[in-house]
Motif scaffolding. Structure first.
Motif, PDB file in Angstrom:
ATOM      1  N   THR A  21       0.866  -1.169   0.000  1.00 56.72           N
ATOM      2  CA  THR A  21       0.000   0.000   0.000  1.00 56.72           C
ATOM      3  C   THR A  21       0.903   1.219   0.000  1.00 56.72           C
ATOM      4  O   THR A  21       1.866   1.277   0.776  1.00 56.72           O
ATOM      5  CB  THR A  21      -0.909   0.011   1.250  1.00 56.72           C
ATOM      6  OG1 THR A  21      -1.733  -1.158   1.210  1.00 56.72           O
ATOM      7  CG2 THR A  21      -1.788   1.249   1.282  1.00 56.72           C
ATOM      8  N   GLN A  42       1.381   5.386   0.375  1.00 61.10           N
ATOM      9  CA  GLN A  42       0.905   6.678   0.880  1.00 61.10           C
ATOM     10  C   GLN A  42       1.648   7.730   0.054  1.00 61.10           C
ATOM     11  O   GLN A  42       2.862   7.839   0.167  1.00 61.10           O
ATOM     12  CB  GLN A  42       1.291   6.873   2.343  1.00 61.10           C
ATOM     13  CG  GLN A  42       0.497   6.242   3.446  1.00 61.10           C
ATOM     14  CD  GLN A  42      -0.139   4.921   3.214  1.00 61.10           C
ATOM     15  OE1 GLN A  42      -1.284   4.933   2.953  1.00 61.10           O
ATOM     16  NE2 GLN A  42       0.515   3.789   3.329  1.00 61.10           N
ATOM     17  N   TRP A  87      -5.122  12.152 -10.556  1.00 58.83           N
ATOM     18  CA  TRP A  87      -4.645  10.834 -10.181  1.00 58.83           C
ATOM     19  C   TRP A  87      -3.163  10.849  -9.865  1.00 58.83           C
ATOM     20  O   TRP A  87      -2.450  11.778 -10.228  1.00 58.83           O
ATOM     21  CB  TRP A  87      -4.946   9.772 -11.221  1.00 58.83           C
ATOM     22  CG  TRP A  87      -4.174   9.811 -12.528  1.00 58.83           C
ATOM     23  CD1 TRP A  87      -2.844   9.554 -12.725  1.00 58.83           C
ATOM     24  CD2 TRP A  87      -4.710  10.063 -13.827  1.00 58.83           C
ATOM     25  NE1 TRP A  87      -2.527   9.636 -14.052  1.00 58.83           N
ATOM     26  CE2 TRP A  87      -3.654   9.948 -14.758  1.00 58.83           C
ATOM     27  CE3 TRP A  87      -5.977  10.361 -14.304  1.00 58.83           C
ATOM     28  CZ2 TRP A  87      -3.823  10.128 -16.124  1.00 58.83           C
ATOM     29  CZ3 TRP A  87      -6.149  10.542 -15.671  1.00 58.83           C
ATOM     30  CH2 TRP A  87      -5.083  10.429 -16.558  1.00 58.83           C
ATOM     31  N   GLU A  98       0.013   7.629  -9.939  1.00 57.36           N
ATOM     32  CA  GLU A  98       0.181   6.284 -10.468  1.00 57.36           C
ATOM     33  C   GLU A  98       1.568   5.732 -10.181  1.00 57.36           C
ATOM     34  O   GLU A  98       2.508   6.490  -9.918  1.00 57.36           O
ATOM     35  CB  GLU A  98      -0.111   6.249 -11.968  1.00 57.36           C
ATOM     36  CG  GLU A  98       0.758   7.149 -12.806  1.00 57.36           C
ATOM     37  CD  GLU A  98       0.231   7.345 -14.228  1.00 57.36           C
ATOM     38  OE1 GLU A  98      -0.919   6.974 -14.534  1.00 57.36           O
ATOM     39  OE2 GLU A  98       0.997   7.887 -15.047  1.00 57.36           O
ATOM     40  N   TYR A 125      -0.428   0.600 -11.190  1.00 51.26           N
ATOM     41  CA  TYR A 125      -1.525   1.016 -10.322  1.00 51.26           C
ATOM     42  C   TYR A 125      -1.823   2.494 -10.569  1.00 51.26           C
ATOM     43  O   TYR A 125      -0.911   3.284 -10.783  1.00 51.26           O
ATOM     44  CB  TYR A 125      -1.152   0.821  -8.843  1.00 51.26           C
ATOM     45  CG  TYR A 125      -2.244   1.260  -7.904  1.00 51.26           C
ATOM     46  CD1 TYR A 125      -3.318   0.424  -7.614  1.00 51.26           C
ATOM     47  CD2 TYR A 125      -2.223   2.521  -7.332  1.00 51.26           C
ATOM     48  CE1 TYR A 125      -4.342   0.834  -6.774  1.00 51.26           C
ATOM     49  CE2 TYR A 125      -3.241   2.943  -6.486  1.00 51.26           C
ATOM     50  CZ  TYR A 125      -4.292   2.102  -6.213  1.00 51.26           C
ATOM     51  OH  TYR A 125      -5.298   2.505  -5.394  1.00 51.26           O
ATOM     52  N   ARG A 126      -3.095   2.842 -10.539  1.00 52.82           N
ATOM     53  CA  ARG A 126      -3.502   4.252 -10.633  1.00 52.82           C
ATOM     54  C   ARG A 126      -4.535   4.529  -9.551  1.00 52.82           C
ATOM     55  O   ARG A 126      -5.542   3.832  -9.452  1.00 52.82           O
ATOM     56  CB  ARG A 126      -4.084   4.577 -11.997  1.00 52.82           C
ATOM     57  CG  ARG A 126      -4.536   6.037 -12.098  1.00 52.82           C
ATOM     58  CD  ARG A 126      -4.987   6.411 -13.493  1.00 52.82           C
ATOM     59  NE  ARG A 126      -3.829   6.493 -14.370  1.00 52.82           N
ATOM     60  CZ  ARG A 126      -3.895   6.349 -15.703  1.00 52.82           C
ATOM     61  NH1 ARG A 126      -5.057   6.091 -16.285  1.00 52.82           N
ATOM     62  NH2 ARG A 126      -2.804   6.447 -16.437  1.00 52.82           N
ATOM     63  N   ARG A 127      -4.289   5.570  -8.773  1.00 50.69           N
ATOM     64  CA  ARG A 127      -5.229   6.011  -7.726  1.00 50.69           C
ATOM     65  C   ARG A 127      -5.964   7.237  -8.249  1.00 50.69           C
ATOM     66  O   ARG A 127      -5.384   8.303  -8.408  1.00 50.69           O
ATOM     67  CB  ARG A 127      -4.468   6.343  -6.442  1.00 50.69           C
ATOM     68  CG  ARG A 127      -5.253   7.047  -5.343  1.00 50.69           C
ATOM     69  CD  ARG A 127      -6.454   6.241  -4.850  1.00 50.69           C
ATOM     70  NE  ARG A 127      -6.830   6.580  -3.499  1.00 50.69           N
ATOM     71  CZ  ARG A 127      -7.671   7.560  -3.159  1.00 50.69           C
ATOM     72  NH1 ARG A 127      -8.219   8.328  -4.077  1.00 50.69           N
ATOM     73  NH2 ARG A 127      -7.950   7.784  -1.890  1.00 50.69           N
ATOM     74  N   ARG A 164      -2.827  10.663  -0.043  1.00 51.37           N
ATOM     75  CA  ARG A 164      -3.838   9.655  -0.289  1.00 51.37           C
ATOM     76  C   ARG A 164      -3.142   8.300  -0.425  1.00 51.37           C
ATOM     77  O   ARG A 164      -2.073   8.193  -1.025  1.00 51.37           O
ATOM     78  CB  ARG A 164      -4.640   9.945  -1.563  1.00 51.37           C
ATOM     79  CG  ARG A 164      -5.515  11.187  -1.459  1.00 51.37           C
ATOM     80  CD  ARG A 164      -6.585  11.023  -0.385  1.00 51.37           C
ATOM     81  NE  ARG A 164      -7.400  12.209  -0.202  1.00 51.37           N
ATOM     82  CZ  ARG A 164      -7.120  13.219   0.623  1.00 51.37           C
ATOM     83  NH1 ARG A 164      -6.028  13.215   1.334  1.00 51.37           N
ATOM     84  NH2 ARG A 164      -7.941  14.244   0.730  1.00 51.37           N
ATOM     85  N   SER A 165      -3.790   7.286   0.101  1.00 52.30           N
ATOM     86  CA  SER A 165      -3.223   5.940   0.018  1.00 52.30           C
ATOM     87  C   SER A 165      -3.872   5.184  -1.129  1.00 52.30           C
ATOM     88  O   SER A 165      -4.957   5.541  -1.596  1.00 52.30           O
ATOM     89  CB  SER A 165      -3.420   5.192   1.336  1.00 52.30           C
ATOM     90  OG  SER A 165      -4.791   5.027   1.590  1.00 52.30           O
ATOM     91  N   GLY A 166      -3.199   4.145  -1.559  1.00 52.52           N
ATOM     92  CA  GLY A 166      -3.726   3.313  -2.621  1.00 52.52           C
ATOM     93  C   GLY A 166      -2.974   2.001  -2.708  1.00 52.52           C
ATOM     94  O   GLY A 166      -1.847   1.883  -2.243  1.00 52.52           O
ATOM     95  N   GLY A 167      -3.625   1.032  -3.323  1.00 51.51           N
ATOM     96  CA  GLY A 167      -3.020  -0.265  -3.499  1.00 51.51           C
ATOM     97  C   GLY A 167      -4.084  -1.340  -3.390  1.00 51.51           C
ATOM     98  O   GLY A 167      -5.274  -1.029  -3.345  1.00 51.51           O
TER      99      GLY A 167
END
Length: 160
Positions: free
Chosen positions: A52, A54, A70, A72, A82-84, A98-101
Motif C-alpha cells: 500500500t 501513501q 490521479w 500512479e 496502479y492508478r489512484r 492519499r493511500s492506494g493499493g
C-alpha cells in the motif's frame, strides 16, 4: 553601536535564510513544477497482496477546472502497475496525502510515482525508487510512458 548593527545583520541574514529554506524546493525544481502536480513524499507498507502506498501531492488545485486527478505507479518499462483516481479537487488541503493499493511488486523492484493534472497532464516532480531503498526525486525522461494518459482507469468526473 557597531556590535548592535552586526547583531542585526546576523539576525536578518538568518531570517532570510530560514524563510527561503522552508519551501523545500530547490531552484532547479521550481520552473518545471509550477502549475503541475508534484509528488513530494512516498511511503509504502506491506499488505496481503503487495504494498500500500501513501503518496503526498502538492498541486495548484482551483476546483474542478484545475486539479490533480490521479497518481500512479509505473515500472521501469513504462507499464502502469496502479492508478489512484482522485475524485475531487484539494483546494484547501495542500499538500495532501492519499493511500492506494495493493501494488503487486517486490520490495526491491524500482518504480516511478507520478501525478497528473486534469487540464495539463503530466509534468510535475516524480519520485523513483523501491520499498527497500526508498524513493527520491528524479527527472523522468521526456515522453516516458506518456501514452498512459489515455489508459484505464480514468476519472469519470470531479465531485468538487
Amino acid at each position: 553601536m557597531l556590535r548592535h548593527i552586526f547583531s542585526f545583520l546576523i539576525i536578518s541574514s538568518s531570517f532570510i535564510f530560514l524563510a527561503c529554506g522552508e519551501s523545500g524546493n530547490t531552484p532547479a525544481e521550481m520552473p518545471d513544477s509550477i502549475g503541475n502536480a508534484n509528488i513530494t513524499q512516498v511511503e509504502a507498507s506491506a499488505s496481503t497482496q503487495g504494498f500500500t502506498f501513501q503518496v503526498t501531492i502538492s498541486s495548484p488545485d482551483e476546483g474542478c477546472n484545475q486539479y490533480a486527478d490521479w497518481w500512479e505507479v509505473i515500472n521501469e518499462n513504462g507499464d502502469l502497475l496502479y492508478r489512484r483516481i482522485l475524485a475531487h479537487s484539494h483546494v484547501d488541503e495542500q499538500p495532501f496525502t492519499r493511500s492506494g493499493g495493493p501494488v503487486e511488486i517486490s520490495e526491491s523492484q524500482k518504480v516511478w510515482i507520478r501525478a497528473h493534472m486534469n487540464n495539463s497532464g503530466y509534468g510535475g516532480t516524480t519520485l523513483f525508487g523501491s520499498v527497500t531503498d526508498g524513493f527520491e526525486t528524479v527527472e523522468m525522461p521526456d515522453g516516458f510512458a506518456s501514452d498512459l494518459e489515455n489508459e484505464a482507469p480514468l476519472p469519470d468526473g470531479c465531485a468538487f
